[in-house]
Design a protein around this motif. Structure first.
Motif, PDB file in Angstrom:
ATOM      1  N   THR A  40       0.913  -1.048  -0.032  1.00  0.00           N
ATOM      2  CA  THR A  40       0.015  -0.063   0.156  1.00  0.00           C
ATOM      3  C   THR A  40       0.874   1.327  -0.005  1.00  0.00           C
ATOM      4  O   THR A  40       0.750   2.206  -0.753  1.00  0.00           O
ATOM      5  CB  THR A  40      -0.837   0.050   1.146  1.00  0.00           C
ATOM      6  N   ALA A  41       2.008   1.042   0.664  1.00  0.00           N
ATOM      7  CA  ALA A  41       2.838   2.296   0.833  1.00  0.00           C
ATOM      8  C   ALA A  41       3.545   2.557  -0.618  1.00  0.00           C
ATOM      9  O   ALA A  41       3.587   3.763  -0.868  1.00  0.00           O
ATOM     10  CB  ALA A  41       3.874   2.150   2.063  1.00  0.00           C
ATOM     11  N   ARG A  42       3.839   1.579  -1.148  1.00  0.00           N
ATOM     12  CA  ARG A  42       4.382   1.519  -2.696  1.00  0.00           C
ATOM     13  C   ARG A  42       3.450   2.299  -3.548  1.00  0.00           C
ATOM     14  O   ARG A  42       3.516   3.279  -4.440  1.00  0.00           O
ATOM     15  CB  ARG A  42       4.764   0.260  -3.136  1.00  0.00           C
ATOM     16  N   SER A  43       2.065   1.820  -3.341  1.00  0.00           N
ATOM     17  CA  SER A  43       1.085   2.495  -4.301  1.00  0.00           C
ATOM     18  C   SER A  43       0.971   4.175  -3.949  1.00  0.00           C
ATOM     19  O   SER A  43       0.783   4.835  -4.716  1.00  0.00           O
ATOM     20  CB  SER A  43      -0.342   1.629  -4.055  1.00  0.00           C
ATOM     21  N   VAL A  44       0.912   4.201  -2.754  1.00  0.00           N
ATOM     22  CA  VAL A  44       0.728   5.834  -1.899  1.00  0.00           C
ATOM     23  C   VAL A  44       1.730   6.629  -2.750  1.00  0.00           C
ATOM     24  O   VAL A  44       1.590   7.716  -3.077  1.00  0.00           O
ATOM     25  CB  VAL A  44       0.655   5.862  -0.631  1.00  0.00           C
ATOM     26  N   ALA A  45       3.039   5.979  -2.745  1.00  0.00           N
ATOM     27  CA  ALA A  45       4.282   6.931  -3.218  1.00  0.00           C
ATOM     28  C   ALA A  45       4.027   7.063  -4.706  1.00  0.00           C
ATOM     29  O   ALA A  45       4.132   8.114  -5.251  1.00  0.00           O
ATOM     30  CB  ALA A  45       5.415   5.936  -2.910  1.00  0.00           C
ATOM     31  N   ASP A  46       3.579   5.884  -5.614  1.00  0.00           N
ATOM     32  CA  ASP A  46       3.410   6.003  -6.905  1.00  0.00           C
ATOM     33  C   ASP A  46       2.297   7.151  -7.175  1.00  0.00           C
ATOM     34  O   ASP A  46       2.666   7.901  -7.985  1.00  0.00           O
ATOM     35  CB  ASP A  46       3.056   4.535  -7.482  1.00  0.00           C
TER      36      ASP A  46
END
Length: 75
Positions: A40-46
């Protein structure tokens, strides 16, 4: 593999991983829940246009995972 055996991209550094693990323990997330929080953190960063995962992305992801758990418990 990140520090503490948590798989995934750990762009947040050591402080980010420690914060993720501490937040996960405080919120009662399992190892799998921590892994999903990293995704989820990777998606938020993206979505934010960031090249890497930062501490703010990790903390936001833990909050989202906890809200998700609260919503599932209410049903």
């Amino acid at each position: 593999m990140c520090a503490g055996g948590v798989p995934g991209p750990c762009g947040g550094g050591e402080a980010g991983v420690e914060g993720l693990e501490a937040g996960g323990r405080r919120m009662g997330l399992s190892g799998g829940g921590l892994g999903r929080a990293l995704k989820t953190a990777r998606s938020v960063a993206d979505l934010g246009g960031s090249q890497g995962v930062g501490v703010t992305h990790l903390s936001e992801a833990v909050q989202m995972r906890c809200l998700d758990r609260l919503g599932a418990a209410a049903q």
